[in-house]
Scaffold this motif. Structure first.
Motif, mmCIF file in Angstrom:
data_model
loop_
_atom_site.group_PDB
_atom_site.id
_atom_site.type_symbol
_atom_site.label_atom_id
_atom_site.label_comp_id
_atom_site.label_asym_id
_atom_site.label_seq_id
_atom_site.Cartn_x
_atom_site.Cartn_y
_atom_site.Cartn_z
ATOM 1 N N GLU A 12 57.868 35.129 -42.781
ATOM 2 C CA GLU A 12 57.513 33.791 -42.315
ATOM 3 C C GLU A 12 58.764 32.953 -42.046
ATOM 4 O O GLU A 12 58.847 32.239 -41.044
ATOM 5 N N ALA A 13 59.726 33.049 -42.947
ATOM 6 C CA ALA A 13 60.975 32.308 -42.780
ATOM 7 C C ALA A 13 61.725 32.780 -41.535
ATOM 8 O O ALA A 13 62.284 31.969 -40.784
ATOM 9 N N MET A 14 61.720 34.088 -41.297
ATOM 10 C CA MET A 14 62.400 34.621 -40.112
ATOM 11 C C MET A 14 61.743 34.142 -38.826
ATOM 12 O O MET A 14 62.430 33.802 -37.862
ATOM 13 N N VAL A 15 60.415 34.097 -38.788
ATOM 14 C CA VAL A 15 59.702 33.610 -37.607
ATOM 15 C C VAL A 15 60.087 32.154 -37.335
ATOM 16 O O VAL A 15 60.397 31.787 -36.198
ATOM 17 N N GLN A 16 60.080 31.340 -38.383
ATOM 18 C CA GLN A 16 60.451 29.930 -38.214
ATOM 19 C C GLN A 16 61.898 29.787 -37.753
ATOM 20 O O GLN A 16 62.209 28.973 -36.893
ATOM 21 N N LEU A 17 62.774 30.595 -38.316
ATOM 22 C CA LEU A 17 64.180 30.563 -37.939
ATOM 23 C C LEU A 17 64.352 30.960 -36.475
ATOM 24 O O LEU A 17 65.101 30.322 -35.733
ATOM 25 N N GLU A 18 63.646 31.989 -36.038
ATOM 26 C CA GLU A 18 63.714 32.416 -34.636
ATOM 27 C C GLU A 18 63.223 31.317 -33.698
ATOM 28 O O GLU A 18 63.797 31.102 -32.628
ATOM 29 N N GLU A 19 62.170 30.603 -34.096
ATOM 30 C CA GLU A 19 61.646 29.507 -33.276
ATOM 31 C C GLU A 19 62.679 28.388 -33.150
ATOM 32 O O GLU A 19 62.868 27.819 -32.079
ATOM 33 N N ILE A 20 63.365 28.085 -34.242
ATOM 34 C CA ILE A 20 64.392 27.046 -34.227
ATOM 35 C C ILE A 20 65.542 27.453 -33.321
ATOM 36 O O ILE A 20 66.014 26.664 -32.496
ATOM 37 N N VAL A 21 65.991 28.686 -33.443
ATOM 38 C CA VAL A 21 67.091 29.174 -32.613
ATOM 39 C C VAL A 21 66.705 29.106 -31.136
ATOM 40 O O VAL A 21 67.502 28.675 -30.296
ATOM 41 N N GLU A 22 65.484 29.486 -30.833
ATOM 42 C CA GLU A 22 64.995 29.451 -29.454
ATOM 43 C C GLU A 22 65.037 28.027 -28.899
ATOM 44 O O GLU A 22 65.495 27.799 -27.777
ATOM 45 N N ASP A 28 67.589 21.534 -24.358
ATOM 46 C CA ASP A 28 66.981 20.279 -23.904
ATOM 47 C C ASP A 28 66.399 19.459 -25.056
ATOM 48 O O ASP A 28 65.544 18.613 -24.856
ATOM 49 N N VAL A 29 66.903 19.682 -26.257
ATOM 50 C CA VAL A 29 66.439 18.967 -27.442
ATOM 51 C C VAL A 29 67.386 17.782 -27.667
ATOM 52 O O VAL A 29 68.604 17.942 -27.607
ATOM 53 N N PRO A 30 66.844 16.587 -27.921
ATOM 54 C CA PRO A 30 67.695 15.435 -28.208
ATOM 55 C C PRO A 30 68.640 15.718 -29.383
ATOM 56 O O PRO A 30 68.318 16.498 -30.280
ATOM 57 N N LEU A 31 69.784 15.061 -29.375
ATOM 58 C CA LEU A 31 70.829 15.313 -30.366
ATOM 59 C C LEU A 31 70.328 15.202 -31.803
ATOM 60 O O LEU A 31 70.571 16.097 -32.614
ATOM 61 N N GLU A 32 69.630 14.118 -32.132
ATOM 62 C CA GLU A 32 69.160 13.934 -33.508
ATOM 63 C C GLU A 32 68.200 15.043 -33.915
ATOM 64 O O GLU A 32 68.253 15.545 -35.035
ATOM 65 N N GLU A 33 67.329 15.453 -33.010
ATOM 66 C CA GLU A 33 66.396 16.545 -33.304
ATOM 67 C C GLU A 33 67.151 17.857 -33.454
ATOM 68 O O GLU A 33 66.826 18.685 -34.307
ATOM 69 N N SER A 34 68.191 18.040 -32.638
ATOM 70 C CA SER A 34 69.015 19.253 -32.741
ATOM 71 C C SER A 34 69.654 19.363 -34.118
ATOM 72 O O SER A 34 69.694 20.436 -34.717
ATOM 73 N N ILE A 35 70.142 18.235 -34.618
ATOM 74 C CA ILE A 35 70.773 18.231 -35.946
ATOM 75 C C ILE A 35 69.748 18.576 -37.013
ATOM 76 O O ILE A 35 70.017 19.384 -37.906
#
Length: 79
Positions: A12-22, A28-35
């Motif tokens: 589950e953690a790996m799936v979430q991590l992969e989604e974040i990396v993607e 195209d993610v705003p800076l604050e959201e990227s952080i």
């Protein structure tokens, strides 16, 4: 790390991590959201690393039927 995050399985953690990396790779993610995403990703990465280390420790020993433990060694492997 939240209690909920600590209860995630490795998968589950790996799936979430992969989604974040993607999301971060899309760029195209705003800076604050990227952080925020980066921080979440680092926590998930640490969680996965910890879970792998715990599995390695468990696999380092073989438990026999009589409860006796001994180090796990693959035949032909030099230590």
């Amino acid at each position: 790390m939240s209690e909920k995050a600590a209860k995630l399985t490795f998968e589950e953690a790996m799936v979430q991590l992969e989604e974040i990396v993607e999301k971060l790779e899309q760029g195209d993610v705003p800076l604050e959201e990227s952080i925020d995403l980066y921080q979440q990703g680092m926590k998930l990465s640490k969680l996965c690393h910890t879970k792998l280390k715990n599995v390695e420790k468990k696999m380092d020993k073989i438990m026999h039927e009589d409860g006796r433990e001994e180090p796990f060694v693959i035949q032909g492997e030099d230590h």
